[in-house]
Motif scaffolding. Structure first.
Motif, PDB file in Angstrom:
ATOM      1  N   GLN A 207       5.752   5.124   5.280  1.00 45.18           N
ATOM      2  CA  GLN A 207       6.221   6.032   4.254  1.00 45.18           C
ATOM      3  C   GLN A 207       5.419   7.321   4.289  1.00 45.18           C
ATOM      4  O   GLN A 207       4.328   7.359   4.833  1.00 45.18           O
ATOM      5  CB  GLN A 207       6.100   5.339   2.908  1.00 45.18           C
ATOM      6  CG  GLN A 207       6.778   3.980   2.964  1.00 45.18           C
ATOM      7  CD  GLN A 207       7.023   3.401   1.621  1.00 45.18           C
ATOM      8  OE1 GLN A 207       6.353   3.719   0.671  1.00 45.18           O
ATOM      9  NE2 GLN A 207       8.001   2.529   1.532  1.00 45.18           N
TER      10      GLN A 207
ATOM     11  N   ASN B 141       2.807  10.287  -3.033  1.00 41.56           N
ATOM     12  CA  ASN B 141       1.506  10.096  -3.660  1.00 41.56           C
ATOM     13  C   ASN B 141       0.935  11.415  -4.185  1.00 41.56           C
ATOM     14  O   ASN B 141       0.487  11.509  -5.326  1.00 41.56           O
ATOM     15  CB  ASN B 141       0.572   9.477  -2.617  1.00 41.56           C
ATOM     16  CG  ASN B 141      -0.740   9.053  -3.214  1.00 41.56           C
ATOM     17  OD1 ASN B 141      -0.822   8.722  -4.397  1.00 41.56           O
ATOM     18  ND2 ASN B 141      -1.773   9.083  -2.409  1.00 41.56           N
TER      19      ASN B 141
ATOM     20  N   THR C  81       2.767  10.516  -7.739  1.00 37.49           N
ATOM     21  CA  THR C  81       1.841   9.554  -8.318  1.00 37.49           C
ATOM     22  C   THR C  81       0.584  10.248  -8.820  1.00 37.49           C
ATOM     23  O   THR C  81       0.188  10.098  -9.966  1.00 37.49           O
ATOM     24  CB  THR C  81       1.474   8.492  -7.289  1.00 37.49           C
ATOM     25  OG1 THR C  81       2.655   8.097  -6.609  1.00 37.49           O
ATOM     26  CG2 THR C  81       0.853   7.283  -7.940  1.00 37.49           C
TER      27      THR C  81
ATOM     28  N   GLU D  64       9.180   4.440  -5.669  1.00 36.11           N
ATOM     29  CA  GLU D  64       7.972   4.680  -4.879  1.00 36.11           C
ATOM     30  C   GLU D  64       8.032   3.928  -3.553  1.00 36.11           C
ATOM     31  O   GLU D  64       7.554   4.395  -2.531  1.00 36.11           O
ATOM     32  CB  GLU D  64       6.740   4.240  -5.675  1.00 36.11           C
ATOM     33  CG  GLU D  64       5.466   4.694  -4.989  1.00 36.11           C
ATOM     34  CD  GLU D  64       4.220   4.392  -5.797  1.00 36.11           C
ATOM     35  OE1 GLU D  64       4.350   3.834  -6.894  1.00 36.11           O
ATOM     36  OE2 GLU D  64       3.124   4.705  -5.312  1.00 36.11           O
ATOM     37  N   SER D  65       8.671   2.767  -3.610  1.00 33.82           N
ATOM     38  CA  SER D  65       8.753   1.966  -2.382  1.00 33.82           C
ATOM     39  C   SER D  65       9.737   2.556  -1.378  1.00 33.82           C
ATOM     40  O   SER D  65       9.871   2.047  -0.279  1.00 33.82           O
ATOM     41  CB  SER D  65       9.165   0.550  -2.740  1.00 33.82           C
ATOM     42  OG  SER D  65      10.369   0.580  -3.478  1.00 33.82           O
TER      43      SER D  65
END
Lengths: 502, 1090
Positions: free
Chosen positions: A285, A290, A294, A351-352
């Motif tokens: 990914q 991130n 995130t 997110e995955s």
């Protein structure tokens, strides 16, 4: 007594047994050693895939990986992003305090990829001797990719650091001298151009499937890099030629600027428009989710958005510039950088599923690079036509359709620059665009760059920053301090000399 | 008990009898009866054996119920041996008789619990040499001295006991081990732990070179020294290269040779039970801000940055709005997080041993259980170890030994090893248990998915995000199961008089299973987060096969030439396997194993396996010659091969030479009758280190963890290290040994120098344009030099009263002699808050650090004006005063009132690298200890102090709790911070995320000298007259107080820090990050022997 002799014999036997060196020769059981590798064309392919795979992240070593550096080098010093949460490295850059200890200055990941390419170029020809099924054509395809990738890596390095060490042989053992001095800008560009020339000759037009054609370097991708390189070295005829090769190939076209535009181009990726993009996947990914979501280190700068995507009160939302809200950024998600976060204009990725590709070259870039070359060749109207082709596709707002006249080179340039900001927002191009425009004709437009930097700078830093950017050497990053320690042959960029001691 | 033993012996003798093919075919029958001399009754089950002239048993039998026996003997010239448990063994010549009656006497001497050894002998590994005939620096300690001391592990018991051995515990957590250094560190990057040898077999503590665990530092392998303290007879420390010649490069850092207790011949079984109960409690922790003080600090620190107050609408944690009860109650508390995760610890240790032996066989069996509850919530340890040492003397010529030990341990640690540090940082206004929306308390832990301090994330073991520490301690799991099996078989054979062959084969299996689990409740992260229900399973198996064959010849010629020669060949084969699986986000918190369906193959998950194999062998020849008991010479050479090198450097040759002159033996010294021994010693030896990692001489290719376009991707993972050679070192040692007044005073003094050449630099940064950022290479040379002094005395030794006094002190320092060109000599940046500059210079000790001088705080605007050397204000050309700036021109930060004030060394008004000065050295000048024991009749009293002197520590705990730079909680010292212009204080203003108030300066550097009362013990041995009627032979009761007192000027939690070089760099200095301070302990010790 017989028994005694027997025992002594056994003892002596046990002393000599095992003492041979073979018992001490142990091969690793986890990996492959060079003696066992480079035996078939499949090995060569795996090594070439290794070169590409290294673009997706760090497999060895630490520091920012290539996808992060591609973004940060292209955006952080420019005006379109701003820091949101505290990240010291980023904050220092935004404040204009770039010191040689900023990890932004690490180039290790790029040389790692260069070494992988060098390794392929070193060993691949020998494989033909052991694998009869490995044709010269197949070998050339792989070599073309390695040359092309090496050129691309050096092209980034030369634009970011100006002068860097030139390493063209594979590092295989500790017998060689590691301390390589910097080469001049000209030498580096010469290598890039000659590498690209070989790559253009060797690389195939197609690998047979769409994903490979987007994720590996085709002949057209090489042409795209060439166009960019020639624009940088101010060889506009060659740049124009390179662009035309892509256009005449008729393999690419613009993705229509409709509702599906975002999903096709960014959400899914590998569109008809794309020429070369980093193939993140479920497997690997991207790091952007991130940083942008995130941790929220970087968000779209509201000031830049206001400037490049001005609100047009008379336009219905569905008729607005597709690249604005919901395209490049998402105002309802605190101005997050949407190109890597959205699955479509409205919805956030899980997110995955943060595997949005990073596009390095796409067809729109070819058109705008062509436009840039034409403008420099005094074909202003042709240049404007191309810009409008891009604008029309994106339903750009009338407000931003500002240019003086086809013969006003400066105005065409500025219009083009602004259009590139809109079109390639957050695609890691902005700083390079500004720098390329500013340094053209012996830094004719230095003020352009200084103005842009000042726009984004904090008020108390304005004066310091202005003074710094007057020195054109400051437009390149310093050599990372650890690198200078490790390589005594290197000389720091003189601008940072005074700041080297810390 | 007697019966069981009889059975055991019965079986053993039975086996031997069966193996004798001549059984029953003897020509002559020998008959008779065995009776007890006291009651004249027949002894059933007594064994009768025929012995040949070498005392080898040829045939044997046992008596019937009445004590009668019939033994077919081969020759009537042989002897018979009669033995029975609890009776004295008899050996008689047959002398042609065919009928012999034997009366056995009861064995009463076996009451004596301790074997009396005539001469002190030292086990150097290959031969037992008389203590007095040694030329090499060796020191030993008998565990008798330590039997009352509470110590979970051997290393803990040894702490401070031996000169030149620096042992420091890593942390106070259960299973958190010790870092042991013998004579300092003579290598920068290779392993600097000493070799531990148990009964002549290296005790492998190698961990597979799994990169995730290589970083786990010494704490990771701490539990490995799983030997019960009660099993140890004595420990010998071999300090230099000639002393450790046998062990070769493994023993390059010195050797701790442990000898375990063994059975004693012809002894009734002795059963000893020992109980130790230890109560642990923590010293007072550092005082932290409460919730209200914290909130004030944060608001103030935010405001100070740019005058804009903290936006409490975005950060409701600090809003304190009673109309918003959820926030008000959950973030309106005064929580002491450290208290909330702390408790008192308790250790239970039970040890049971059985010792004894017959005429041919001796045995010692022991089992030990330790249960420990740690002082931090969620930590505990359970360990069971057992050991069986068996000796069987087949004949005077042939002897067999078999040792077996098994250890099983289960350690529960906190998921985050740094949980105490997190608890210190945690915002104190947050509630432990959640309040609901209307402000009522609930029983659930309050674990917000994120707040102003951040959220939980995982980078590596050291870097995790923030969480509710109590919830983490409760729910986060990190369990280690360790099983270790050591077996050893030895054979000793006297081939000819003086010529002995010995052979050892040892097998070690050492397995670890580490389970991690992190349920959602521990972190509060959203359910989709990869860290939720993270499960990790790490399985590590280590196998070692070790062989050692040696041939020794010893003869005394003409009574003056004492010659010993040894040839020795060792092999070692190690294999380590690691499997690791880490998954995330399984469906339920009750699915704690990664085998359950969950997410894998994405960031935050992991799956790998590694295999490592190492082999080495060593061939050693050694000659020891003593002339007239006065002149001692030893010389040897060892050839060592190691699989970690390429052909070119695979074998290393390491010679050693030592000599001693016993002056006290010279005729002219005979008048000094008080001298028992006075000896001058000299030794010289070479040794080496092999690289830390295997397979370095291969150009390895690895596969990416990810594919590209679905294709396998391969890359060259390293380069072939053709030029890597042994890190070699030469040691020289001069010493003297003095023993006087019938061993009442013993002094050892040694001066030494270790010169290391071709030092390994692990991960030496190289120009990354090569494609690699670092490489292992030989980088330079270094000297370690110093001296050890030890003094042992018995000032009083009368019938009832014995007083002993021991003292040891050592000094050692290292000097860098040369270094490769591209080896970076500096680390650390003086531009970054909290960092110190570490510079290494050729000709200087390693471990120095540099930074700014801290002068306090700028009180007001006037203070900020720059001054020249004479203290006059500096003005610019326009006549305006020049204000102090930080790092002009690159940063150009204008100091403000309330900022930290650093010394402007060059008086240029600019604080930058030119103002950096030397701040200290992490190496202690002296280490040592002293203690005394007083025994009066049944009472004894025993204490021991140890300490370090002259090292500087960077108190990072203080730095992190006084910097007021982020949202972490701070100590109450910050209450006196600068707030308004004119405030005079030495605590700068709060400045969150801005400024340069905590640059590496002497503000955080402190003298780390300390003297600690390691233990104090009172023992009472219950006199036997009270015990006899209970059938008890010995009983002892004692109490020990550990770590009771510490004398130090150090203001941090604990000056006893380990200077950890596990990161393998030269730049390591002493940081105090103390998480769990050394606990104070009270131990009750009870020991009974039946």
């Amino acid at each position: 007594m017989k028994k005694v002799r027997l025992i002594i014999l056994i003892i002596l036997g046990s002393f000599t047994f095992n003492s041979c060196s073979d018992w001490l020769y142990l091969e690793p059981q986890d990996g492959i050693i060079v003696q066992e590798f480079w035996k078939s064309k499949e090995d060569v392919e795996a090594a070439v895939m290794g070169c590409y795979a290294s673009l997706l992240g760090n497999n060895q070593g630490s520091g920012y990986d290539i996808p992060q550096q591609l973004f940060l080098w292209g955006e952080l010093r420019a005006d379109m992003v701003t820091t949101s949460r505290l990240n010291t490295d980023f904050q220092y850059v935004v404040n204009g305090d770039i010191l040689p200890d900023n990890r932004l200055c690490e180039w290790g990941a790029f040389y790692r990829t260069i070494n992988y390419c060098n390794t392929v170029l070193h060993y691949a020809p020998g494989v033909q001797d052991v694998d009869p099924s490995f044709t010269t054509k197949a070998l050339q395809h792989y070599e073309g990719e390695a040359y092309g990738l090496r050129a691309l890596m050096y092209f980034y390095l030369v634009r970011v650091f100006d002068e860097v060490p030139l390493k063209t042989n594979a590092t295989t053992n500790d017998g060689e001298k590691f301390a390589v001095p910097k080469s001049s800008r000209t030498e580096i560009f010469n290598l890039i151009k000659s590498d690209l020339k070989k790559a253009e000759e060797y690389a195939p037009e197609s690998y047979g499937d769409i994903a490979s054609n987007k994720g590996r370097l085709t002949k057209y991708a090489i042409n795209a890099i060439q166009a960019d390189v020639y624009l940088w070295t101010e060889q506009y005829d060659s740049a124009l030629l390179a662009c035309n090769k892509v256009i005449d190939g008729k393999k690419y076209s613009l993705v229509p600027g409709d509702k599906e535009w975002f999903t096709t181009l960014y959400g899914t990726g590998n569109s008809i428009e794309s020429i070369f993009e980093l193939q993140f996947s479920q497997d690997k990914q991207n790091p952007y989710y991130n940083i942008f979501r995130t941790r929220r280190y970087l968000v779209a700068s509201p000031v830049a958005i206001e400037e490049y995507f001005p609100q047009d009160e008379y336009t219905l939302p569905q008729d607005a510039d597709v690249r604005a809200d919901g395209g490049s950024y998402k105002s309802s998600d605190n101005y997050s950088i949407w190109k890597y976060l959205g699955i479509n204009r409205e919805d956030l990725r899980a997110e995955s599923e943060s595997w949005a590709h990073f596009i390095i070259y796409r067809y729109a870039d070819i058109l705008l690079m062509k436009s840039e070359a034409l403008a420099q060749l005094n074909r202003g109207q042709d240049a404007l036509d191309l810009i409008h082709q891009i604008r029309n596709r994106a339903k750009a707002s009338k407000i931003s359709d500002v240019w003086g006249g086809a013969t006003d080179k400066r105005s065409v340039n500025e219009f083009l620059l602004a259009e590139r900001a809109r079109e390639f927002a957050y695609e890691g191009k902005r700083w390079f665009d500004i720098l390329r425009f500013a340094r053209r004709n012996h830094y004719e437009n230095k003020q352009l760059l200084i103005d842009m930097v000042l726009k984004a700078a904090p008020p108390d830093k304005q004066l310091t920053i202005k003074n710094k950017y007057e020195d054109t050497l400051s437009h390149y990053l310093p050599i990372y301090f650890g690198e200078l320690d490790a390589n005594p042959a290197l000389v720091q960029n003189p601008f940072y000399e005074t700041q080297q001691n810390f | 008990m007697k019966k069981i033993l009889t059975c055991v012996l019965f079986l053993i003798s039975g086996v031997i009898l069966l193996q004798n093919p001549a059984f029953g075919q003897g020509k002559t029958l020998l008959k008779g009866k065995v009776i007890s001399n006291s009651d004249k009754l027949g002894l059933p089950g007594a064994s009768i054996a025929e012995l040949d002239k070498n005392n080898r048993i040829i045939k044997g039998t046992i008596t019937d119920v009445d004590g009668n026996y019939v033994l077919p003997v081969t020759s009537l010239d042989n002897r018979i041996q009669v033995s029975f448990v609890g009776f004295k063994q008899q050996i008689l010549d047959i002398n042609g008789r065919t009928h012999i009656n034997i009366a056995l006497n009861e064995d009463v001497t076996s009451l004596q619990g301790v074997e009396i050894v005539g001469e002190r002998k030292i086990n150097t590994g290959f031969m037992n040499v008389n203590d007095r005939d040694l030329a090499v620096p060796i020191e030993k300690i008998s565990m008798k001295k330590l039997e009352d001391v509470q110590a979970s592990t051997v290393d803990e018991a040894l702490q401070g006991r031996i000169s030149g051995v620096d042992i420091v515990s890593n942390s106070g957590d259960p299973g958190g081990g010790m870092s042991i250094r013998i004579r300092g560190v003579s290598t920068l990057t290779a392993n600097s732990k000493p070799l531990i040898v148990v009964d002549n077999i290296p005790y492998e503590t190698t961990v597979a070179s799994d990169f995730n665990f290589a970083t786990a530092n010494e704490q990771g392998y701490a539990q490995m020294l799983n030997i019960s303290v009660d099993d140890i007879k004595e420990i010998t420390v071999l300090k230099d290269a000639s002393a450790t010649a046998l062990w070769g490069t493994k023993g390059a850092n010195g050797v701790l040779s442990i000898t375990t207790k063994r059975g004693v011949r012809s002894r009734k079984p002795l059963v000893t039970y020992t109980y130790r109960g230890t109560f642990q409690f923590e010293p007072k922790p550092i005082p932290l801000l409460n919730g209200d003080q914290y909130s004030t600090l944060i608001s103030e620190g935010t405001m100070n940055v740019n005058g804009i107050p903290l936006n409490t609408n975005l950060n409701k944690e600090l809003q304190y709005d009673p109309s918003d009860p959820w926030w008000y109650y959950n973030y309106g508390q005064n929580t002491n997080w450290l208290d909330a995760i702390s408790r008192n610890g308790f250790i239970n240790n039970h040890d049971l041993s059985l010792t004894g032996g017959g005429s041919k066989t001796t045995y010692r069996f022991s089992v030990n259980y330790q249960g420990q509850t740690g002082v931090t919530l969620g930590t505990d340890l359970q360990r069971i170890t057992s050991r069986l040492n068996l000796d069987y003397n087949i004949s005077n010529k042939l002897r067999l030994r078999a040792d077996m030990s098994y250890a099983h341990g289960k350690t529960n640690s906190n998921f985050d090893r740094y949980i105490r540090a997190k608890a210190i940082q945690k915002m104190p206004n947050m509630a432990i248990y959640e309040y609901d929306a209307s402000g009522n308390p609930t029983p659930n832990y309050f674990s917000p998915s994120s707040n102003i301090q951040g959220y939980y994330y995982y980078n590596d073991e050291k870097h995790m995000g923030t969480y509710n520490p109590v919830a983490m301690a409760e729910y986060g799991m990190y369990q280690t199961m360790n099983d270790r099996v050591d077996t050893k078989f030895s054979l000793y054979y006297n081939i000819l008089p003086g010529l002995t062959f010995a052979s050892d084969v040892a097998f070690t299996v050492n397995d670890f299973k580490r389970n991690y689990f992190l349920p959602q409740k521990a972190t509060g992260r959203p359910w989709t987060d990869i860290t939720v229900n993270m499960a990790r399973d790490n399985d590590e198996d280590n196998y070692t096969i070790y062989t050692n064959n040696r041939l020794t010849y010893h003869k005394i010629f003409n009574k003056v030439h004492d010659l010993t020669a040894t040839v020795n060949f060792q092999t070692n084969d190690y294999r380590g396997l690691v499997y690791n699986v880490q998954t995330g986000n399984s469906a339920s918190s009750s699915l704690t194993d990664p085998s359950n369906p969950a997410r894998i193959n994405e960031p935050g998950t992991d799956m790998y396996s590694t295999t490592t194999q190492n082999r080495d062998d060593g061939l050693l020849g050694l000659v020891n010659y003593i002339f007239k008991d006065r002149y001692i010479f030893a010389a040897g050479v060892r050839r060592e091969g190691n699989s970690r090198f390429d052909k070119k450097y695979r074998f290393g040759y390491f010679p050693s030479l030592s000599g001693a002159w016993r002056i006290s033996g010279e005729p002219f010294m005979q008048r000094f009758t008080f001298l028992d021994d006075f000896r001058l010693k000299f030794s010289y030896g070479q040794n080496g280190h092999s690289p830390r990692y295997p397979y370095l001489f291969f150009n390895n290719y690895s596969t990416f963890n990810w594919t590209y376009l679905g294709n396998k991707a391969i890359y060259p993972a390293d380069m072939e290290l053709q030029n890597l050679k042994w890190e070699s070192f030469t040691t020289k040692d001069f010493g003297l040994t003095l023993e006087m007044f019938k061993s009442r005073l013993m002094i050892d003094l040694d001066f030494y120098q270790n010169s290391t050449h071709d030092m390994f630099g692990n991960n030496v940064p190289i120009a990354s344009s090569s494609g690699y950022s670092n490489v292992t290479m030989n980088v330079g040379s270094m000297d370690v030099q110093g001296w050890d002094f030890s003094f042992r005395s018995y000032p009083v030794r009368t019938g009832d009263l014995t007083v002993s006094f021991d003292f040891n002190i050592a000094r050692n320092y290292n000097i860098l002699r040369s270094v490769a060109d591209n080896f970076p000599l500096e680390r650390g940046r003086t531009t970054t808050n909290g960092d110190y500059k570490r510079i290494i210079q050729v000709g200087n000790p390693i471990g120095s650090f540099y930074g700014y001088k801290y002068l306090g705080v700028f009180s007001n605007e006037n203070d900020i004006i720059a001054r020249d050397a004479d203290g006059n204000k500096i003005f610019d050309p326009n006549g305006n005063p020049v204000k102090m700036v930080y790092n002009y021109p690159s940063i150009n930060y204008q100091f403000q009132p309330g900022d930290a004030k650093y010394a402007d060394i060059n008086h240029d008004g600019n604080i930058n690298y030119l103002d950096v000065v030397y701040l200290g050295d992490a190496n202690p000048d002296f280490t040592g200890g002293f203690g005394s024991s007083v025994t009066y009749k049944a009472f004894s009293f025993n204490f021991f102090f140890y300490g370090r002197y002259g090292n500087e520590i960077i108190n990072r705990t203080k730095m992190n709790t006084e910097n007021m730079f982020n949202y972490n909680n701070q100590t109450t010292a910050t209450l006196k911070r600068w707030k308004n212009p004119g405030d005079v204080t030495d605590m700068p203003r709060a400045l969150i995320g801005y400024g340069y108030n905590w640059l590496g300066s002497d503000r955080f550097v402190e003298d780390g000298s300390f003297l600690r009362l390691k233990y104090i013990t009172f023992t009472y041995r219950i006199p036997s007259r009270y015990l006899d009627k209970f059938g008890i032979k010995q009983a002892r009761i004692s109490t020990t107080l550990n770590n009771l007192l510490t004398f130090t000027n150090y203001l941090g939690q604990d000056p006893e820090i380990s200077i950890n070089s596990s990161d393998g760099t030269i730049y390591t200095v002493g940081y105090d990050d103390s998480t769990t301070p050394r606990t104070k302990e009270v131990t009750l010790n009870l020991s009974v022997t039946f």
